[in-house]
Design a protein around this motif. Structure first.
Motif, short mmCIF file in Angstrom:
data_model
loop_
_atom_site.label_atom_id
_atom_site.label_comp_id
_atom_site.label_asym_id
_atom_site.label_seq_id
_atom_site.Cartn_x
_atom_site.Cartn_y
_atom_site.Cartn_z
N ASN A 110 1.18 -1.24 -0.19
CA ASN A 110 0.36 0.46 0.12
C ASN A 110 1.04 1.15 0.40
O ASN A 110 0.73 1.95 0.61
CB ASN A 110 -0.83 0.32 0.92
N LEU A 111 2.20 1.28 -0.85
CA LEU A 111 2.93 2.65 -0.80
C LEU A 111 2.40 3.41 -2.48
O LEU A 111 1.95 2.21 -2.99
CB LEU A 111 3.64 2.34 -1.30
N TYR A 112 1.97 4.57 -1.95
CA TYR A 112 1.95 6.06 -3.35
C TYR A 112 1.69 6.51 -3.17
O TYR A 112 2.84 6.86 -2.46
CB TYR A 112 0.20 5.87 -3.03
N TYR A 113 2.48 7.13 -4.88
CA TYR A 113 2.54 8.82 -3.87
C TYR A 113 1.48 9.20 -4.33
O TYR A 113 0.69 9.32 -4.76
CB TYR A 113 3.06 9.02 -5.83
N VAL A 114 1.69 11.18 -3.43
CA VAL A 114 1.20 12.05 -3.89
C VAL A 114 1.24 12.71 -4.19
O VAL A 114 2.49 13.24 -4.43
CB VAL A 114 0.64 12.42 -2.56
N TYR A 115 0.39 13.85 -5.77
CA TYR A 115 0.81 14.32 -6.18
C TYR A 115 -0.18 15.85 -6.18
O TYR A 115 -1.33 15.96 -5.85
CB TYR A 115 -0.15 14.64 -8.36
N ALA A 116 1.02 17.36 -5.73
CA ALA A 116 0.27 18.11 -5.67
C ALA A 116 0.06 19.53 -6.42
O ALA A 116 1.20 19.80 -6.39
CB ALA A 116 -0.06 18.60 -3.94
N ALA A 117 -0.13 20.12 -7.18
CA ALA A 117 -0.41 20.58 -8.58
C ALA A 117 -0.86 22.07 -7.73
O ALA A 117 -1.19 23.02 -6.93
CB ALA A 117 -1.21 20.98 -9.15
N ASP A 118 0.58 23.03 -7.90
CA ASP A 118 1.04 24.23 -6.90
C ASP A 118 1.33 25.32 -8.27
O ASP A 118 2.56 25.56 -8.31
CB ASP A 118 2.20 24.41 -5.96
#
Length: 328
Positions: A110-118
């Motif tokens: 259960n490993l994942y990336y989080v992407y946040a547009a800034d």
């Protein structure tokens, strides 16, 4: 109700944020019954939940970003468990973030990336969940070159590549670099029936992109690998129009059906419909809006439990599905 950020939750149930009540709702699509999963003021210890802003699903986790820039993890076990996700102090997340997405890189762990547009930093921040499940590694800026206007991004989809959507076009990125070999085709009715478009939401299942066009209140379908036009869908006369969508997704659990069910949400309710004339698919009202905090006379006409099937316009066949290798 002022809904936003509709996602397919970790257990397959639709979840979204009601900005009026500052809460995250989860609905059972079989019964239409809903409950609040997380609300402003939840939490314990030094940090409590501020106004929810964005949702994303990472494996068995619902990931939420609140207005204070805090990331939270909610799981469906029992009545639901809420934990603050620790992240580096830099970059600061808050009102600068306009889009939040995840990408599952290891289902077993259960490993994942989080992407946040800034748009402030002209960057897409990327965090990788650590092995302890509650912390993130240092952020790295995903975009290699800062020559893209992140403020124009309306949606992001992450898979073997990262795709950004503006009002006109989808741009494919690989390892943070723009790939010039991809472009969405112009729908064949652009010259007469439906000139122009205003793309707002992007989602995908297998080899197809599904894009919401606000100008013509329709879903336009493209081949994910080549960008070729496939078909488009609009509501039939007795079905609530695809107007003022606040979110949508395609249910991947229906992969045995082509195409699977579309879920979408407006201020009048949460809806589900199979985009398939041949199956005689019917629109279903999954849920009507939750009550507002301040009771008021309700003069809204609710849509019926069922309606006519959506109408389809056929196009080009889809290309083969992309390779399953992860996005670096």
């Amino acid at each position: 109700m002022d809904p936003t950020s509709l996602v397919r939750g970790p257990d397959g149930s639709p979840m979204f944020i009601d900005r009026t009540g500052q809460a995250v709702w989860v609905f059972d699509p079989r019964t239409g019954k809903g409950s609040i999963a997380v609300k402003e003021g939840d939490g314990s210890g030094r940090v409590i939940v501020a106004e929810p802003r964005f949702l994303a699903t990472g494996g068995v986790d619902l990931v939420m970003l609140d207005s204070q820039g805090t990331l939270w993890r909610w799981r469906t076990a029992g009545t639901g468990t809420l934990i603050e996700l620790r992240k580096p102090d830099d970059p600061v997340l808050g009102d600068n973030v306009t889009i939040l997405k995840t990408y599952l890189i290891d289902p077993n762990a259960n490993l994942y990336y989080v992407y946040a547009a800034d748009p402030t930093a002209q960057q897409i921040h990327r965090f990788q969940l650590a092995g302890d499940g509650i912390g993130f590694s240092d952020s790295d800026g995903y975009l290699v070159a800062q020559n893209e206007d992140v403020g124009l991004f309306r949606d992001i989809f992450v898979s073997t590549s990262l795709y950004t959507l503006d009002g006109d076009q989808v741009v494919r990125h690989y390892q943070g670099r723009v790939q010039d070999d991809f472009r969405l085709a112009t729908p064949p009715d652009d010259a007469d029936v439906h000139p122009g478009h205003d793309y707002r939401f992007l989602t995908a299942v297998d080899d197809r992109f599904y894009i919401y066009d606000a100008k013509w209140q329709r879903i336009v379908v493209f081949a994910r690998e080549t960008g070729l036009y496939i078909e488009q869908w609009q509501s039939a006369p007795k079905v609530p129009p695809l107007a003022d969508l606040r979110g949508m997704y395609i249910d991947p659990s229906g992969r045995d059906r082509v195409p699977p069910d579309l879920y979408w949400i407006t201020t009048t309710g949460l809806y589900r419909s199979p985009l398939d004339d041949d199956r005689g698919g019917k629109l279903t009202t999954v849920a009507t809006p939750p009550p507002k905090r301040t009771p008021a006379p309700d003069k809204t006409k609710r849509p019926g439990r069922r309606g006519d099937r959506p109408g389809r316009q056929d196009g080009v066949d889809a290309s083969p599905a992309p390779s399953p290798s992860p996005e670096p």
